[in-house]
Every structure is written in C-alpha cells, then in structure tokens.
Design an enzyme around this catalytic site. Structure first.
Site, PDB file in Angstrom:
ATOM      1  N   HIS A 160       0.867  -1.224   0.022  1.00 25.87           N
ATOM      2  CA  HIS A 160       0.244  -0.014   0.028  1.00 25.87           C
ATOM      3  C   HIS A 160       0.764   1.487   0.147  1.00 25.87           C
ATOM      4  O   HIS A 160       1.846   1.308   0.633  1.00 25.87           O
ATOM      5  CB  HIS A 160      -1.142   0.119   1.063  1.00 25.87           C
ATOM      6  CG  HIS A 160      -0.450   0.184   2.554  1.00 25.87           C
ATOM      7  ND1 HIS A 160      -0.289   1.357   3.229  1.00 25.87           N
ATOM      8  CD2 HIS A 160      -0.102  -1.054   3.531  1.00 25.87           C
ATOM      9  CE1 HIS A 160       0.030   1.034   4.387  1.00 25.87           C
ATOM     10  NE2 HIS A 160       0.278  -0.273   4.615  1.00 25.87           N
TER      11      HIS A 160
ATOM     12  N   ASP B 238       6.070   1.842   6.815  1.00 25.43           N
ATOM     13  CA  ASP B 238       4.690   1.141   6.758  1.00 25.43           C
ATOM     14  C   ASP B 238       3.862   2.186   5.648  1.00 25.43           C
ATOM     15  O   ASP B 238       3.246   3.134   6.174  1.00 25.43           O
ATOM     16  CB  ASP B 238       3.857   1.021   7.837  1.00 25.43           C
ATOM     17  CG  ASP B 238       2.839   0.473   7.916  1.00 25.43           C
ATOM     18  OD1 ASP B 238       2.392  -0.098   6.955  1.00 25.43           O
ATOM     19  OD2 ASP B 238       1.729   0.773   8.786  1.00 25.43           O
TER      20      ASP B 238
ATOM     21  N   GLU C   2      -5.181   1.859   2.599  1.00 19.78           N
ATOM     22  CA  GLU C   2      -5.013   0.777   3.383  1.00 19.78           C
ATOM     23  C   GLU C   2      -5.394   1.054   4.722  1.00 19.78           C
ATOM     24  O   GLU C   2      -5.887   0.246   5.770  1.00 19.78           O
ATOM     25  CB  GLU C   2      -3.739  -0.083   3.395  1.00 19.78           C
ATOM     26  CG  GLU C   2      -3.584  -1.255   3.809  1.00 19.78           C
ATOM     27  CD  GLU C   2      -3.134  -1.057   5.170  1.00 19.78           C
ATOM     28  OE1 GLU C   2      -2.915  -2.306   6.042  1.00 19.78           O
ATOM     29  OE2 GLU C   2      -2.742  -0.215   5.643  1.00 19.78           O
TER      30      GLU C   2
ATOM     31  N   HIS D 278       3.502   3.954  12.685  1.00 22.97           N
ATOM     32  CA  HIS D 278       2.427   4.920  12.834  1.00 22.97           C
ATOM     33  C   HIS D 278       2.706   6.273  13.672  1.00 22.97           C
ATOM     34  O   HIS D 278       1.890   6.686  14.387  1.00 22.97           O
ATOM     35  CB  HIS D 278       0.964   4.283  13.261  1.00 22.97           C
ATOM     36  CG  HIS D 278       0.581   3.337  12.370  1.00 22.97           C
ATOM     37  ND1 HIS D 278      -0.824   3.153  12.427  1.00 22.97           N
ATOM     38  CD2 HIS D 278       1.123   2.679  11.158  1.00 22.97           C
ATOM     39  CE1 HIS D 278      -1.125   2.307  11.517  1.00 22.97           C
ATOM     40  NE2 HIS D 278      -0.211   2.115  10.741  1.00 22.97           N
TER      41      HIS D 278
END
Length: 340
Positions: free
Chosen positions: A63, A171, A199, A310
């Site tokens: 993603h 990520d 995503e 994150h």
C-alpha cells in the site's frame, strides 16, 4: 533498495491523498510494465509478462498510503483543529512538526505549567490538540490551508546506528520499494505488481484491486509492529528488529493460507534468508480484503519489523528491509518452479 525506500518515505501520501507517491511510482515502473493501469480508486496496477503463465493471475501488492492528519477547522486566531487519518496514538504527535505541502506547522497543546495534576495523569484527546502554522488570523491561515487538506509528519529519512533507518511511512513504503525492485527483473510467472490506496483507513483500495484482477494467489508486502523494546519480554515484543523478514500465519484481519505460509518458510530456509513469525496476533494487512474477494483468494504476507510504527519516526533495520525483497524473490521462484 534503501536509497529508493528513503525517497519514497519522504513523499506525502496520507490515505486518500496518495498523489505524489502514485506519480513517482508510475514514473519509475513504466519502463518495465507491459501494461500499466490506474483505477478509479487510485490503485496502480502494473503487469509484467513472466516466463510462465499461471492458471489464475498472481498479485504482489503493497500500500502507498500512510497515516497522517486532516484539517477539520480553522480557529479565529489561526490555529488548525484536526483529526487523525489512520490509527495514531495522540501521544506520539505532541510537539511534532507537520506539513501541508510547503506549509509547516507544529502540533501544540496547553503548556505543562498551566495543567492540573489530574490533567497530567491523562492522555490528551485529539480534540484538545491543535496545529500552529504561525498564522496571525483565521484569514491568514486560510490563505495557506483549508479544511480537508491532508498533513504528514515533517520527518527526515535518516540512517543511523548499526544498520538502522529512521523515517515516517516505512509502513508501507518498504513494500512499495521492494515491489519496484522486483519489477526490474522479468518474473518467473506472469505478475501483477499492485500499489494500493487507503489501506490505513480500512483496506479499501485492495478490495477494488482484487475484484478487478480476480487473482488466484496474492502476496502482500508490508511493515509490521515490532515492540522489542527495553524490558518488553516474551510474546509481547510481537517480532524483533534485526530478526529477519516476518512471515505471519495470522493477524487481526486474516488467517493466511497454510500452504503458502509453508512455501514461504521453506523458500527462505533453502536460500538462507533469515525469517521470523509474529508471537502475537495483531494488526492487519490488505490481505484482509483480498482473501474475501469473489470466490476467495489464497494469500500470504512478508513484512519488515518496524519499531514506533504509525509515528513520525518509525525505525527498521536495513537488513530486514532487504530480506523482504529477497524473500519475495524466493517465493516467486518457487511459484515458477525455479531454484536459485
């Protein structure tokens, strides 16, 4: 691959606003693609003819999007009230720089000197935070940003320590980097290289991609949670940085195909690629939507372990990132019936 990963991490690409990442990817993969599509959602789907044609399409995907912020309101004094896009712990954004295009700002909160003892014992809520872009008024702020604008963490991609990389959006720019490098060589089997959108907000792009291509097998390349921190013991670490590529058997959204899980493990063992699996069932990947598409899809995944995921400063080992690419190549060689 690490230089490519650093380039990708520096691009802004919050869920729903992946334009810069998509443009970069389309430019670099176009010379290798026999077919290149961008669908209505914004997924990039590139096809390259392989040495064998499987009965049903094979997909490898990653993603493009990252977590970030979105402007909800501009106050009379020029501050920005905002919401989170994707799963973000408010504690990781306090005092952090963010940017909206060329406009920079800082996430602010009431000074510690002005808080009560009770307030200091509780985690602030997103609605209590604001972004200061240095504007003198609502009109001045509105000349630079507007409600609905996406913001990203203003964080450099930096190599440090013993083979480590610090950056936002590892990520899943690690998956995107590995996909691009995979595409530079003719694959053992016909292959769709898919870069998906949204995503982080519900695996949305993967759903439309899988419906359109109707694959028989899908391999997802990801970054995943590593909690191998000081004094974290046993299974609570989930997986470990420098421990090799992660091959999950299950997460919060998917039970991965047992046959493909075994194929990945044996492919890595055969080639001496270091791997690990998760010690805790958590998180989810695009496979959560892909495996339920149409009549069902066999899915598996590879991931790089990432500390502080994150957040503005995810941390990964360069060797683990390279292992994602090596393991993906090994998997495709096994599908094509080839050995190293």
């Amino acid at each position: 691959m690490i230089e490519l990963l650093k380039q990708l991490c520096m691009l802004p690409g919050v869920s729903g606003g992946e334009d810069a990442v998509r443009a970069f990817i389309c430019k670099v993969v176009k010379p290798y693609a026999d077919e290149l599509r961008v669908d209505t959602m914004g997924n990039v789907m590139a096809f390259r003819k392989g040495r064998k044609t499987p009965e049903k399409p094979v997909v490898v995907c990653a993603h493009m999007d990252e977590v970030g912020v979105i402007v909800k309101k501009i106050t009379e004094d020029g501050m920005l009230k905002f919401g989170f896009v994707g799963g973000i712990d408010p504690r990781v954004v306090l005092g952090r720089p963010v940017r909206f295009g060329d406009t920079r700002g800082v996430v602010g909160i009431k000074a510690v000197h002005l808080t009560t003892a009770a307030e200091r014992k509780t985690m602030p809520k997103a609605k209590e935070l604001y972004i200061d872009i240095g504007a003198t008024s609502k009109a001045a702020a509105a000349s630079k940003v507007a409600p609905g604008d996406y913001g990203v963490f203003d964080s450099e991609a930096v190599e440090f320590g013993d083979g480590m990389l610090k950056a936002k959006a590892i990520d899943d720019r690690i998956g995107c980097a590995a996909l691009i490098k995979l595409m530079e060589q003719q694959p053992p089997v016909d292959l769709w290289y898919c870069f998906t959108v949204q995503e982080e907000t519900g695996l949305r792009g993967a759903a439309t991609m899988a419906y359109a291509l109707d694959p028989g097998i899908a391999l997802v390349l990801e970054g995943t949670t590593a909690a191998d921190l000081a004094e974290v013991t046993d299974g609570k670490a989930v997986c470990r940085v420098r421990g090799g590529v992660v091959i999950p058997f299950m997460d919060g959204a998917t039970i991965y195909d047992a046959g493909l899980f075994e194929l990945l493990r044996s492919a890595c063992d055969k080639r001496g690629i270091r791997w690990q699996t998760k010690s805790r069932v958590s998180g989810g990947t695009d496979a959560g939507r892909i495996h339920k598409s149409r009549e069902g899809v066999r899915v598996c995944a590879l991931a790089a372990p990432v500390r502080y995921i994150h957040s503005p400063s995810g941390v990964a080992a360069k060797a683990d990132c390279e292992a994602v690419l090596q393991a993906a190549r090994a998997f495709l060689e096994e599908l094509g019936g080839e050995d190293e």
